[in-house]
Design a protein around this motif. Structure first.
Motif, PDB file in Angstrom:
ATOM      1  N   GLU A   1       8.931  11.562   3.421  1.00  0.00           N
ATOM      2  CA  GLU A   1       9.928  11.019   4.347  1.00  0.00           C
ATOM      3  C   GLU A   1       9.265  10.120   5.384  1.00  0.00           C
ATOM      4  OE1 GLU A   1      13.371   9.964   6.071  1.00  0.00           O
ATOM      5  OE2 GLU A   1      13.068  11.005   4.147  1.00  0.00           O
ATOM      6  N   GLN A   2       8.062  10.487   5.830  1.00  0.00           N
ATOM      7  CA  GLN A   2       7.345   9.653   6.799  1.00  0.00           C
ATOM      8  C   GLN A   2       6.995   8.302   6.185  1.00  0.00           C
ATOM      9  OE1 GLN A   2       3.670  11.356   8.179  1.00  0.00           O
ATOM     10  NE2 GLN A   2       3.401   9.853   9.826  1.00  0.00           N
TER      11      GLN A   2
ATOM     12  N   ARG B   1       1.971  12.686  -5.347  1.00  0.00           N
ATOM     13  CA  ARG B   1       3.044  13.643  -5.074  1.00  0.00           C
ATOM     14  C   ARG B   1       2.918  14.089  -3.616  1.00  0.00           C
ATOM     15  NH1 ARG B   1       3.118  17.512 -10.484  1.00  0.00           N
ATOM     16  NH2 ARG B   1       3.650  15.844 -11.986  1.00  0.00           N
ATOM     17  N   LEU B   2       3.471  13.299  -2.755  1.00  0.00           N
ATOM     18  CA  LEU B   2       3.382  13.603  -1.328  1.00  0.00           C
ATOM     19  C   LEU B   2       4.250  14.797  -0.983  1.00  0.00           C
ATOM     20  CD1 LEU B   2       3.645   9.991   0.154  1.00  0.00           C
ATOM     21  CD2 LEU B   2       1.591  11.385   0.003  1.00  0.00           C
TER      22      LEU B   2
ATOM     23  N   ALA C   1       0.826  -1.210   0.000  1.00  0.00           N
ATOM     24  CA  ALA C   1       0.000   0.000   0.000  1.00  0.00           C
ATOM     25  C   ALA C   1       0.861   1.261   0.000  1.00  0.00           C
ATOM     26  CB  ALA C   1      -0.935  -0.011   1.207  1.00  0.00           C
ATOM     27  N   LEU C   2       1.901   1.275   0.842  1.00  0.00           N
ATOM     28  CA  LEU C   2       2.772   2.451   0.900  1.00  0.00           C
ATOM     29  C   LEU C   2       3.572   2.614  -0.382  1.00  0.00           C
ATOM     30  CD1 LEU C   2       4.056   2.219   4.586  1.00  0.00           C
ATOM     31  CD2 LEU C   2       2.488   3.916   3.634  1.00  0.00           C
ATOM     32  N   GLY C   3       3.989   1.494  -0.963  1.00  0.00           N
ATOM     33  CA  GLY C   3       4.697   1.574  -2.237  1.00  0.00           C
ATOM     34  C   GLY C   3       3.836   2.198  -3.322  1.00  0.00           C
ATOM     35  N   PHE C   4       2.563   1.803  -3.357  1.00  0.00           N
ATOM     36  CA  PHE C   4       1.632   2.402  -4.327  1.00  0.00           C
ATOM     37  C   PHE C   4       1.433   3.877  -4.038  1.00  0.00           C
ATOM     38  CE2 PHE C   4      -2.687   3.659  -5.464  1.00  0.00           C
ATOM     39  CZ  PHE C   4      -2.740   3.310  -6.800  1.00  0.00           C
ATOM     40  N   LEU C   5       1.304   4.229  -2.760  1.00  0.00           N
ATOM     41  CA  LEU C   5       1.091   5.627  -2.387  1.00  0.00           C
ATOM     42  C   LEU C   5       2.274   6.499  -2.790  1.00  0.00           C
ATOM     43  CD1 LEU C   5      -0.875   7.535  -0.849  1.00  0.00           C
ATOM     44  CD2 LEU C   5       0.451   7.048   1.210  1.00  0.00           C
ATOM     45  N   VAL C   6       3.474   6.009  -2.589  1.00  0.00           N
ATOM     46  CA  VAL C   6       4.670   6.784  -2.940  1.00  0.00           C
ATOM     47  C   VAL C   6       4.788   6.948  -4.458  1.00  0.00           C
ATOM     48  CG1 VAL C   6       7.195   6.745  -2.895  1.00  0.00           C
ATOM     49  CG2 VAL C   6       5.896   6.177  -0.829  1.00  0.00           C
TER      50      VAL C   6
END
Length: 315
Positions: A213-214, A206-207, A197-202
């Motif tokens: 970094e979080q 465009r965070l 999930a985090l990989g997809f979000l990154v």
């Protein structure tokens, strides 16, 4: 139920039910929403929600995607069922127009802990992505605590199982060991799902710099927890194999005992069956001491294998 949270002095503040203005909310947490609550979101914010059946899909394309309704993430959260067994609950995250929607079918420890922390914890960016990542961060902290508890339980179980004494404590340890194996496997699945999930979000969003970094920090935490959980999973398997080995040894001892006893009485049975034949002409049929002789032969036939097995250390 709809729990709405807004930003007040860089803190999440829960909106009262009486004066709940959903347009001012940055986070809408839906816990088993009714049909009326779904329609209210659709009419007031134009936001449609996934069905609980859709939350069970495991394909990546069904769990992480982006469409006209926003960015969608479906993630597993660790929890316990009514019997205190390890369980996983799917939570749907949707980010649209700077607002976070969460959909779940039960109360979860990570959500409860984050709500408690948000009373005193200040947000840095005060956006929906920060709330999402804070929930994931709380989730990883919970999983770390679960791993620590599994490690502590395995230390106690190893002393009982490696002792090899099959008593009531041994049987209870086996039962607990199977529960720890189930817990460890669900933690592993939860970590892997969060990593995806985090990989997809990154990749897909465009965070802001702080959230990027979080997210990377959470990914590093996951990478550090995965080997530790894997080692616990291997230890569970080792203890299970050791327990099965001790059980097999005890069963082999029992079978060995019965095998030796059978062999011991086999010659005696042969003597008894020989003198139990009803032929008219038998040499010892009218022998005065035939009966004591037969008894003596049977005793000798039984004692001879017993002495032999005893010297060999088979008994």
């Amino acid at each position: 139920m709809i729990n709405a949270f807004a930003i007040n002095d860089a803190r999440l503040t829960r909106l009262d039910d009486e004066n709940k203005n959903l347009n001012s909310a940055i986070w809408l947490d839906l816990l088993e929403p009714t049909g009326e609550e779904r329609e209210m979101l659709q009419e007031g914010l134009g936001q449609s929600l996934a069905s609980f059946l859709e939350l069970e899909d495991i394909e990546a394309s069904a769990r992480f995607f982006e469409d006209e309704d926003g960015l969608h993430l479906h993630s597993f959260f660790y929890c316990e069922d009514e019997q205190n067994f390890a369980d996983l609950a799917s939570v749907a995250f949707t980010i649209r127009d700077g607002r976070l929607f969460t959909l779940r079918d039960r109360e979860l420890p990570a959500f409860r802990l984050y709500r408690m922390r948000s009373r005193s914890q200040r947000l840095l960016e005060c956006n929906a992505y920060e709330v999402l990542l804070d929930l994931f961060e709380t989730k990883i902290e919970q999983l770390a605590d679960v791993i620590e508890n599994v490690y502590a339980d395995l230390e106690e179980l190893s002393r009982v199982i490696l002792n090899g004494t099959q008593d009531e404590a041994f049987n209870e340890a086996l039962s607990t060991l199977t529960e720890q194996e189930d817990t460890s496997s669900k933690v592993r699945l939860c970590l892997m799902d969060t990593q995806r999930a985090l990989g997809f979000l990154v990749r897909k969003t465009r965070l802001p710099a702080n959230q990027l970094e979080q997210a990377r920090e959470i990914l590093r935490d996951i990478e550090s927890l995965q080997p530790h959980n894997e080692s616990l999973f291997q230890k569970v398997n080792f203890l299970m194999q050791a327990a099965m080995g001790y059980i097999n040894i005890e069963q082999n001892k029992i079978m060995k005992f019965f095998s030796v006893v059978s062999v011991m009485f086999l010659p005696a049975t042969l003597v008894a069956s020989t003198y139990g034949m009803n032929f008219e002409f038998m040499p010892e049929l009218h022998f005065k001491y035939g009966y004591p002789m037969a008894i003596g032969l049977m005793i000798a036939a039984a004692l001879t294998p017993y002495i032999y097995f005893k010297r060999k250390g088979w008994l």
